[in-house]
Design an enzyme around this catalytic site. Structure first.
Site, mmCIF file in Angstrom:
data_model
loop_
_atom_site.group_PDB
_atom_site.id
_atom_site.type_symbol
_atom_site.label_atom_id
_atom_site.label_comp_id
_atom_site.label_asym_id
_atom_site.label_seq_id
_atom_site.Cartn_x
_atom_site.Cartn_y
_atom_site.Cartn_z
ATOM 1 N N LYS A 193 0.874 -1.182 0.000
ATOM 2 C CA LYS A 193 0.000 0.000 0.000
ATOM 3 C C LYS A 193 0.905 1.225 0.000
ATOM 4 O O LYS A 193 2.063 1.152 0.421
ATOM 5 C CB LYS A 193 -0.847 -0.011 1.280
ATOM 6 C CG LYS A 193 -2.075 0.849 1.223
ATOM 7 C CD LYS A 193 -3.271 0.105 0.678
ATOM 8 C CE LYS A 193 -4.504 0.981 0.651
ATOM 9 N NZ LYS A 193 -5.665 0.263 0.140
ATOM 10 N N GLY A 239 -19.131 7.509 -0.470
ATOM 11 C CA GLY A 239 -18.202 7.841 -1.545
ATOM 12 C C GLY A 239 -18.306 6.795 -2.634
ATOM 13 O O GLY A 239 -19.398 6.267 -2.901
#
Ligand code: NAD
Length: 366
Positions: free
Chosen positions: A92, A194
């Site tokens: 990540k 979102g």
């Protein structure tokens, strides 16, 4: 707080100490004064394949917060890919910046060069604060990027696939609670509408659930409430609703000592990564309170599955097929956790770790 496999508490001092405790392979710090880019790329584990995980843009209060986030998120990706049966490791990246301000071509191309310098050990994609458009600039500098638009051979925004997996995780949780996965009349509180939250609301409403939503972004809230029959509540009120299901789809660590004292739900199942602030303590608290918890890295894997199909060059049909396995896997995890009297988080982590261990032995004899 997170813990090692042996439940030791992780120290907050010393980067290498933290890497060693969480078993990270490599951390790369990237800085570019010309564009203002400040990023940390964390490669947790590459036993199963290249470390794939999105790039998160967030206005972290401190570099320590950014490091903690990237360490937790990259480790979560290892378990997510392992439990999903795909051949990817865990990684990540975070970028310390305001996600609301436009970054521009040079910024993203400079970042793409950093990703490229890792030679494919890390493959990036979207996360909170990044979009398929940003991936286009990154792709100018590196082929190690997924979530690209279709005109670049990509599969685009992975969020619809993620939302579908989360929806299936919710259905499996309802089945565990009631014996049926029918969502008609079930109250679901969705925190954050979102990219993922919005598609999740669509599935839930279509299947007859009564949906509460909250968001700190008024534009997203308006878009969802204009399209779907939902009840808007305040971001703080989400923890006090009478909804049977709480679906965290914003940021992590929302299951903590403060919220656990307030939550009245019977199920927690959502898209956000690292929902448990302390995966051992809060996992156990949920078990003690009789709240069914669908492990986040299991049910939100649709996005990484989608990226995987892009990396290996097959279409979205395979992504949807692999994502559909989430339903049965979630039920299996509930069964194992019950049989062994452990938390669902622990049961899912053990299953993921078993696959990593088995494949690492296989590689050793090649
Ligand atoms: P997003 O940034 O598009 O949406 C997050 C939403 O949450 C935004 O609308 C934001 O305003 C809102 N929000 C932030 N803080 C909030 C708060 N305190 N209360 C209420 N709302 C708040 O991100 P997304 O892509 O939809 O991802 C949502 C979560 O799911 C993230 O944790 C992400 O890491 C995780 N996730 C996403 C994917 C994916 O495919 N996009 C895959 C796996 C996991």
């Amino acid at each position: 707080m997170i813990a090692t496999k042996d439940n030791e508490t992780i120290s907050t001092s010393g980067i290498l100490t933290q890497m060693s405790q969480l078993e990270h392979e490599q951390i790369v710090f990237c800085n570019d004064n010309a564009t203002g880019l400040k990023s940390i790329i964390a490669i947790h584990n590459t036993v199963l394949g290249p470390a794939l995980g999105g790039t998160r843009v967030w206005a972290y209060k401190s570099e320590t917060d950014a490091l903690r986030d990237v360490l937790r998120l990259s480790r979560g990706m290892t378990y997510k890919s392992a439990i999903s049966g795909i051949n990817l490791g865990g990684g990540k990246a975070v970028i310390i910046a305001d996600p609301k301000t436009s970054k521009g071509e040079a910024f993203w191309r400079r970042y793409g060069k950093f990703v490229n310098s890792l030679g494919g050990k890390y493959i990036t994609a979207e996360d909170v604060g990044t979009s398929p458009g940003d991936m286009v600039h990154i792709a100018t500098e590196t082929k190690f990027v997924a979530g690209k638009p279709s005109y670049l051979g990509g599969t685009g925004d992975p969020s619809p696939v993620t939302a579908y997996g989360v929806f299936l995780g919710i259905k499996a949780s309802v089945k565990e609670l009631t014996g049926s996965d029918d969502l008609t009349g079930k109250k679901v509180a969705v925190q954050g509408v979102g990219h993922v939250g919005m598609y999740l609301v669509e599935h839930l409403v279509k299947h007859g659930a009564l949906v509460y939503v909250c968001d700190i972004n008024q534009q997203n809230l308006k878009m969802v409430s204009d399209q779907f029959k939902v009840e808007v509540i305040s971001p703080d009120a989400i923890y006090d609703t009478d909804a049977e299901i709480y679906a965290p789809c914003a940021l992590g660590a929302t299951i903590n000592d403060g919220t656990l004292a307030r939550l009245k739900c019977a199920i927690i199942a959502g898209a956000a990564n690292n929902q448990l602030e302390d995966e051992v303590k809060h996992g156990q608290d949920l078990l003690d309170k009789g709240i069914i918890y669908a492990p986040d890295f299991l049910i939100n894997a649709g996005g990484v599955i989608n990226c995987y199909t892009e990396v290996i060059g097959v279409g979205r049909d395979m992504a949807v097929g692999l994502t559909e396995n989430i339903y049965e896997k979630t039920l299996d995890i509930f069964k194992t956790a019950k049989a062994e009297n452990i938390t669902t988080q622990k049961a899912a982590m053990l299953l993921a770790q078993q696959r990593i261990d088995a494949i690492s032995k296989l590689k050793a004899v090649l």
